[in-house]
Structures are given as C-alpha cells and as structure tokens.
Design a protein around this motif. Structure first.
Motif, mmCIF file in Angstrom:
data_model
loop_
_atom_site.group_PDB
_atom_site.id
_atom_site.type_symbol
_atom_site.label_atom_id
_atom_site.label_comp_id
_atom_site.label_asym_id
_atom_site.label_seq_id
_atom_site.Cartn_x
_atom_site.Cartn_y
_atom_site.Cartn_z
ATOM 1 N N MET A 1 28.617 29.097 -5.342
ATOM 2 C CA MET A 1 29.354 29.115 -6.602
ATOM 3 C C MET A 1 28.536 28.476 -7.715
ATOM 4 O O MET A 1 27.442 27.979 -7.489
ATOM 5 N N ARG A 2 29.105 28.485 -8.917
ATOM 6 C CA ARG A 2 28.484 27.878 -10.088
ATOM 7 C C ARG A 2 29.389 26.749 -10.589
ATOM 8 O O ARG A 2 30.553 26.669 -10.221
ATOM 9 N N ILE A 3 28.855 25.908 -11.448
ATOM 10 C CA ILE A 3 29.537 24.715 -11.955
ATOM 11 C C ILE A 3 29.841 24.890 -13.443
ATOM 12 O O ILE A 3 28.976 25.335 -14.194
ATOM 13 N N VAL A 4 31.053 24.510 -13.854
ATOM 14 C CA VAL A 4 31.394 24.404 -15.272
ATOM 15 C C VAL A 4 31.926 22.980 -15.478
ATOM 16 O O VAL A 4 32.991 22.639 -14.974
ATOM 17 N N PRO A 5 31.173 22.134 -16.207
ATOM 18 C CA PRO A 5 31.516 20.715 -16.316
ATOM 19 C C PRO A 5 32.407 20.355 -17.511
ATOM 20 O O PRO A 5 31.944 19.804 -18.506
ATOM 21 N N VAL A 6 33.706 20.645 -17.415
ATOM 22 C CA VAL A 6 34.633 20.232 -18.462
ATOM 23 C C VAL A 6 34.814 18.709 -18.425
ATOM 24 O O VAL A 6 34.888 18.065 -19.463
ATOM 25 N N CYS A 7 34.841 18.133 -17.245
ATOM 26 C CA CYS A 7 34.986 16.689 -17.078
ATOM 27 C C CYS A 7 33.799 15.964 -17.703
ATOM 28 O O CYS A 7 32.652 16.272 -17.383
ATOM 29 N N PRO A 8 34.041 14.994 -18.587
ATOM 30 C CA PRO A 8 32.936 14.269 -19.219
ATOM 31 C C PRO A 8 32.021 13.564 -18.213
ATOM 32 O O PRO A 8 30.811 13.509 -18.415
ATOM 33 N N TYR A 9 32.584 13.032 -17.142
ATOM 34 C CA TYR A 9 31.744 12.354 -16.156
ATOM 35 C C TYR A 9 30.814 13.334 -15.459
ATOM 36 O O TYR A 9 29.626 13.059 -15.274
ATOM 37 N N VAL A 10 31.330 14.491 -15.067
ATOM 38 C CA VAL A 10 30.493 15.509 -14.414
ATOM 39 C C VAL A 10 29.420 15.991 -15.394
ATOM 40 O O VAL A 10 28.258 16.150 -15.026
ATOM 41 N N ALA A 11 29.792 16.199 -16.661
ATOM 42 C CA ALA A 11 28.818 16.631 -17.665
ATOM 43 C C ALA A 11 27.705 15.596 -17.824
ATOM 44 O O ALA A 11 26.515 15.945 -17.885
ATOM 45 N N LYS A 12 28.064 14.323 -17.882
ATOM 46 C CA LYS A 12 27.069 13.241 -18.006
ATOM 47 C C LYS A 12 26.165 13.221 -16.774
ATOM 48 O O LYS A 12 24.945 13.073 -16.892
ATOM 49 N N PHE A 13 26.749 13.371 -15.587
ATOM 50 C CA PHE A 13 25.964 13.405 -14.352
ATOM 51 C C PHE A 13 24.945 14.542 -14.398
ATOM 52 O O PHE A 13 23.780 14.365 -14.045
ATOM 53 N N LEU A 14 25.386 15.704 -14.852
ATOM 54 C CA LEU A 14 24.498 16.868 -14.900
ATOM 55 C C LEU A 14 23.358 16.680 -15.900
ATOM 56 O O LEU A 14 22.258 17.183 -15.673
ATOM 57 N N ARG A 15 23.595 15.962 -16.990
ATOM 58 C CA ARG A 15 22.513 15.692 -17.946
ATOM 59 C C ARG A 15 21.416 14.838 -17.311
ATOM 60 O O ARG A 15 20.254 14.931 -17.695
#
Length: 112
Positions: A73-87
């Motif tokens: 699958m693919r990831i869509v980071p709406v959650c701010p924590y997940v988005a920060k982790f991905l950066r």
C-alpha cells in the motif's frame, strides 16, 4: 542496579483500523488510519502520558509504515506526527502520497 526490562510490541488492529503499541501487554499508544483503495490514510497518533518521552511514537509509526510497505500500500500522512516522521525518514518517500483537499473531504466523511 539495572532497570527491569520491558517488552514492546506493535500490533495492527484491523477491526479498530489502528496500530497499537504495547508495553508489557498494556496499550501505550496508537496510530489510527482509514484505507482508501491502496492508500492508508493516517489521521491520528497518540501516546499515553504515562509512556511519554520513551520514543514510543517513533517506534510505533516506523513499524506501522513498514507494515504498509510490506502490504504493497501507499501512505497519506494527514496526522501531523506521521507527516513530521516522514520528513525525517525519506526511506518512505517512494510510497508517500500528498494530502489533498479531496483526501481531507473523504476522511471527514469517513469519520463523520
């Protein structure tokens, strides 16, 4: 004197559409998602205050994203924590899709 060892595990809970992180069998936190086709949309992550500061959030998200990759699958980071982790972890860039207004409208309808 050494501190007692703890057991930490991350489990996908399909019925709850979330991943839990367990410390000695007790849920210490979660990251919640909804699936939209082949995309897993992460929208909320939390760690219980009693377990804060132990790096459990990063461990939880790392293992959840590893599971997403393994499932194809693919990831869509709406959650701010997940988005920060991905950066900070570009090893997931190849399976990460942007958050779009369409995804946000869809998620809002899913969550009611």
């Amino acid at each position: 004197m050494s501190e007692p060892s703890t057991t930490t595990a991350v489990e996908r809970v399909d019925a709850g559409r979330r991943y839990d992180i367990l410390v000695d069998g007790q849920r210490a936190g979660l990251t919640a998602y909804r699936d939209r086709g082949a995309r897993r949309v992460f929208f909320h992550t939390e760690i219980d205050e009693a377990f804060a500061g132990q790096g459990l959030g990063a461990q939880l998200v790392q293992q959840a994203l590893d599971d997403v990759r393994a499932s194809g699958m693919r990831i869509v980071p709406v959650c701010p924590y997940v988005a920060k982790f991905l950066r900070r972890h570009d090893e997931f860039a190849d399976i990460t899709d942007p958050v779009t207004p369409d995804v946000l409208r869809w998620l809002e309808a899913q969550l009611g």
